[in-house]
Design a protein around this motif. Structure first.
Motif, PDB file in Angstrom:
ATOM      1  N   PHE A   1      30.201   3.622 104.143  1.00 41.75           N
ATOM      2  CA  PHE A   1      29.862   2.363 105.474  1.00 41.75           C
ATOM      3  C   PHE A   1      29.748   2.885 106.311  1.00 41.75           C
ATOM      4  O   PHE A   1      28.579   2.861 107.244  1.00 41.75           O
ATOM      5  N   ILE A   2      30.289   3.970 106.577  1.00 48.89           N
ATOM      6  CA  ILE A   2      30.059   5.130 108.156  1.00 48.89           C
ATOM      7  C   ILE A   2      28.543   5.991 107.509  1.00 48.89           C
ATOM      8  O   ILE A   2      27.869   5.467 108.645  1.00 48.89           O
ATOM      9  N   ARG A   3      28.085   5.999 106.091  1.00 44.27           N
ATOM     10  CA  ARG A   3      26.897   7.115 106.316  1.00 44.27           C
ATOM     11  C   ARG A   3      25.562   5.600 106.696  1.00 44.27           C
ATOM     12  O   ARG A   3      24.805   5.013 108.071  1.00 44.27           O
TER      13      ARG A   3
ATOM     14  N   TRP B   1      28.362  16.221 110.257  1.00 48.52           N
ATOM     15  CA  TRP B   1      28.539  16.189 111.084  1.00 48.52           C
ATOM     16  C   TRP B   1      30.961  15.725 111.319  1.00 48.52           C
ATOM     17  O   TRP B   1      30.234  14.967 110.828  1.00 48.52           O
ATOM     18  N   VAL B   2      30.700  16.635 111.932  1.00 48.90           N
ATOM     19  CA  VAL B   2      32.375  16.048 111.906  1.00 48.90           C
ATOM     20  C   VAL B   2      32.239  14.559 113.304  1.00 48.90           C
ATOM     21  O   VAL B   2      32.559  14.782 114.305  1.00 48.90           O
ATOM     22  N   LEU B   3      32.886  13.601 112.877  1.00 54.72           N
ATOM     23  CA  LEU B   3      32.583  12.304 113.375  1.00 54.72           C
ATOM     24  C   LEU B   3      33.645  12.446 115.077  1.00 54.72           C
ATOM     25  O   LEU B   3      35.047  13.168 114.602  1.00 54.72           O
ATOM     26  N   PRO B   4      32.680  12.010 115.940  1.00 53.76           N
ATOM     27  CA  PRO B   4      34.240  11.198 117.352  1.00 53.76           C
ATOM     28  C   PRO B   4      35.667  10.296 116.734  1.00 53.76           C
ATOM     29  O   PRO B   4      36.358  10.099 117.690  1.00 53.76           O
ATOM     30  N   THR B   5      35.226   9.234 116.302  1.00 52.63           N
ATOM     31  CA  THR B   5      36.401   8.662 115.679  1.00 52.63           C
ATOM     32  C   THR B   5      36.774   8.927 114.277  1.00 52.63           C
ATOM     33  O   THR B   5      36.354   9.367 113.754  1.00 52.63           O
ATOM     34  N   GLU B   6      38.417   8.847 114.053  1.00 58.56           N
ATOM     35  CA  GLU B   6      39.451   9.169 113.175  1.00 58.56           C
ATOM     36  C   GLU B   6      39.114   7.472 112.346  1.00 58.56           C
ATOM     37  O   GLU B   6      39.125   6.551 112.241  1.00 58.56           O
ATOM     38  N   ILE B   7      39.437   8.030 110.599  1.00 56.51           N
ATOM     39  CA  ILE B   7      39.820   7.063 109.892  1.00 56.51           C
ATOM     40  C   ILE B   7      41.573   7.400 109.731  1.00 56.51           C
ATOM     41  O   ILE B   7      41.973   7.760 109.079  1.00 56.51           O
TER      42      ILE B   7
ATOM     43  N   ALA C   1      46.032  17.340 106.309  1.00 57.20           N
ATOM     44  CA  ALA C   1      44.389  17.073 106.368  1.00 57.20           C
ATOM     45  C   ALA C   1      44.243  15.953 106.770  1.00 57.20           C
ATOM     46  O   ALA C   1      45.427  15.003 107.507  1.00 57.20           O
ATOM     47  N   SER C   2      43.687  16.111 108.147  1.00 56.17           N
ATOM     48  CA  SER C   2      43.647  15.102 109.381  1.00 56.17           C
ATOM     49  C   SER C   2      43.219  14.060 109.126  1.00 56.17           C
ATOM     50  O   SER C   2      42.300  13.412 107.711  1.00 56.17           O
ATOM     51  N   ASP C   3      42.680  12.636 109.820  1.00 54.13           N
ATOM     52  CA  ASP C   3      41.980  11.711 109.444  1.00 54.13           C
ATOM     53  C   ASP C   3      40.163  11.779 109.860  1.00 54.13           C
ATOM     54  O   ASP C   3      39.943  10.896 109.986  1.00 54.13           O
ATOM     55  N   ARG C   4      40.074  13.227 110.064  1.00 51.24           N
ATOM     56  CA  ARG C   4      38.804  13.532 110.506  1.00 51.24           C
ATOM     57  C   ARG C   4      37.777  13.112 109.334  1.00 51.24           C
ATOM     58  O   ARG C   4      37.962  13.269 108.315  1.00 51.24           O
ATOM     59  N   THR C   5      36.426  12.660 109.792  1.00 47.78           N
ATOM     60  CA  THR C   5      35.777  12.326 108.557  1.00 47.78           C
ATOM     61  C   THR C   5      34.509  13.475 108.747  1.00 47.78           C
ATOM     62  O   THR C   5      33.968  13.617 109.795  1.00 47.78           O
ATOM     63  N   SER C   6      33.722  13.741 107.890  1.00 49.48           N
ATOM     64  CA  SER C   6      32.358  14.265 108.134  1.00 49.48           C
ATOM     65  C   SER C   6      31.049  13.723 107.413  1.00 49.48           C
ATOM     66  O   SER C   6      31.115  13.457 106.565  1.00 49.48           O
ATOM     67  N   VAL C   7      29.875  13.735 108.323  1.00 45.85           N
ATOM     68  CA  VAL C   7      29.054  12.910 107.523  1.00 45.85           C
ATOM     69  C   VAL C   7      28.116  12.973 108.391  1.00 45.85           C
ATOM     70  O   VAL C   7      27.768  13.888 109.405  1.00 45.85           O
ATOM     71  N   TYR C   8      26.722  13.557 107.241  1.00 49.14           N
ATOM     72  CA  TYR C   8      25.989  14.386 107.836  1.00 49.14           C
ATOM     73  C   TYR C   8      26.132  16.104 108.927  1.00 49.14           C
ATOM     74  O   TYR C   8      25.206  16.337 109.555  1.00 49.14           O
TER      75      TYR C   8
END
Ligand code: ATP
Ligand code: MG
Length: 299
Positions: free
Chosen positions: A251-253, A48-54, A39-46
Motif C-alpha cells: 500500500f505504501i509503495r 528510504w526510512v519513511l517519516p511516518t510510523e505504522i 523493533a520500532s514502528d519505522r518502515t523502509s521503502v525504496y
C-alpha cells in the motif's frame, strides 16, 4: 539519495549502551553483555526510512518472529534469551524488545525462494537464472519454482541495496563447509515455514534469514519470517503472470509512486509523510498476516 528522512535519536536508558540505529531496529548492549533489540514502528521503502510510523508494526513483527522461532527451534537454535524489557526503559518497549545472544554474524543474507518475484524475477528475465541458479523456461511473475532455491545476498549499509551473489561467492567469503551449512539450514527452515504458512492460506514466496555463530554453533538471529523480511501472498489471490497482492508495504509503495503523493522516486528528494488511510490500511495488513498465521487475535 536515500537513508533516513528523519534520523531517530537513540533513547537513553541507564545501564544500556546504544550500539546501532538500523532502518527498523535499535540495538543496545546491556550490563550482562547481551544484545537488546528493539523493533520500532519505522518502515523502509525504496531504500528510504519513511517519516511516518505504522503504529504497532514493531510489536506485531516481534510477536510473529517469536511465534516462528518456536516452530523452527528443532531445526536450528535461535538467538532470543528473553522478552524482558530492561528496567527504566520506556513503557513503549513492551512487546517489541528481544534480549538476544550476541553473535558473530555471517556476512551473508540467506534468502530462500520458492516462487519467482522481485530481484529473482528481474535476473530470470535476463538470463533464466536466479543468483546463478539455472531455472527452466516458461516461468512468469509469481510462478512456483520446481524446488526452493538458495539465493544469497550481501548485506548493504543503510541507503544501499542488498546485492545478490552466487553460491560460489558465499563459498569464497565463508568457506565451503559454512556455505553448505547456511544453504541447508536456510532451505530447511523455508520448507517448514512454507508448509505451515500454506496451511493457513499464505504463500511464503521467499524469505531472508540472518545467521550468526555462538562459538562454532550456528544460530538464527535477527527477525524471522515476518512481512518485512519475506514475501507473503494471500493464497486465494495467487495468480502467476502478474504482480501478486502482498501482506507488506505494498500500500505504501503504491501510494508513494502514485500521483497522489507528488513524489518522484528518481528525484533526490525525500518521500513525503503518509496519509492516515494508508497508515491504517498498512497496519491492518500486518495485523491480518499475524492473525492468519498464528490463529490468534491481535490485542
Ligand atoms: P536492514 O535489516 O533493514 O538492512 P539494518 O540491518 O541496518 O537494516 P536492523 O535490521 O534494523 O538494521 O537491525 C538489526 C541489526 O542487528 C542487523 O544489522 C542484524 O544483522 C543485527 N543482529 C541481529 N541479531 C543479532 C545478533 N544476535 N547478534 C549480532 N547482531 C545481530
Ligand atoms: Mg536487518
Amino acid at each position: 539519495m536515500s537513508g533516513f528522512v528523519v534520523k531517530p535519536e537513540p533513547v537513553h536508558v541507564p545501564g544500556l549502551v546504544h550500539l546501532h540505529t538500523g532502518k527498523v531496529r535499535d540495538l543496545y548492549r546491556n550490563a550482562a553483555g547481551e544484545l537488546v533489540m528493539v523493533a520500532s514502528d519505522r518502515t523502509s521503502v525504496y531504500d528510504w526510512v519513511l517519516p511516518t510510523e505504522i503504529p504497532d508494526k514493531g510489536r506485531i513483527l516481534t510477536q510473529l518472529s517469536l511465534w516462528w522461532f518456536d516452530r523452527i527451534s528443532d531445526l536450528v537454535p535461535h538467538h532470543v534469551i528473553s522478552t524482558e524489557v530492561p528496567e527504566d526503559a520506556p513503557d513503549d518497549w513492551a512487546g517489541r524488545t528481544l534480549v538476544c545472544r550476541p553473535l558473530r554474524m555471517a556476512p551473508v543474507e540467506c534468502v530462500a525462494r520458492g516462487y519467482l518475484a522481485g530481484s529473482g524475477l528481474v535476473e530470470y528475465e535476463k538470463t533464466r537464472t536466479a543468483c546463478g541458479v539455472a531455472l527452466p523456461e516458461g516461468l512468469v511473475n509469481g510462478s512456483e519454482l520446481p524446488e526452493p532455491i538458495f539465493t544469497p545476498a550481501t548485506k548493504a549499509e543503510v541507503g544501499e541495496h542488498d546485492e545478490n551473489v552466487t553460491y560460489e561467492d558465499v563459498v569464497r567469503t565463508v568457506g565451503a563447509d559454512t556455505a553448505d551449512l547456511l544453504r541447508r539450514t536456510t532451505l530447511a527452515i523455508y520448507g517448514r515455514a512454507r508448509d505451515i504458512a500454506g496451511d493457513r492460506g499464505i504463500v511464503l514466496a521467499d524469505t531472508k534469514f540472518e545467521f550468526g555463530f555462538d562459538g562454532d554453533r550456528l544460530v538464527v538471529a535477527d527477525e524471522v519470517l515476518t512481512p518485512d523480511c519475506s514475501r507473503f501472498w494471500p493464497a486465494e489471490q495467487w495468480e502467476p503472470g502478474r504482480q501478486q497482492p502482498a501482506f507488506d508495504k505494498q500500500f505504501i509503495r503504491d501510494w508513494l509512486t502514485s500521483p497522489a503523493s507528488g513524489w518522484d522516486r528518481d528525484s533526490e528528494l525525500a518521500p513525503p509523510a503518509l496519509p492516515t488511510d494508508i497508515v491504517e490500511q498498512s497496519r491492518a495488513r500486518y495485523v491480518e498476516a499475524y492473525e492468519r498465521l498464528t490463529g490468534l487475535t491481535w490485542a
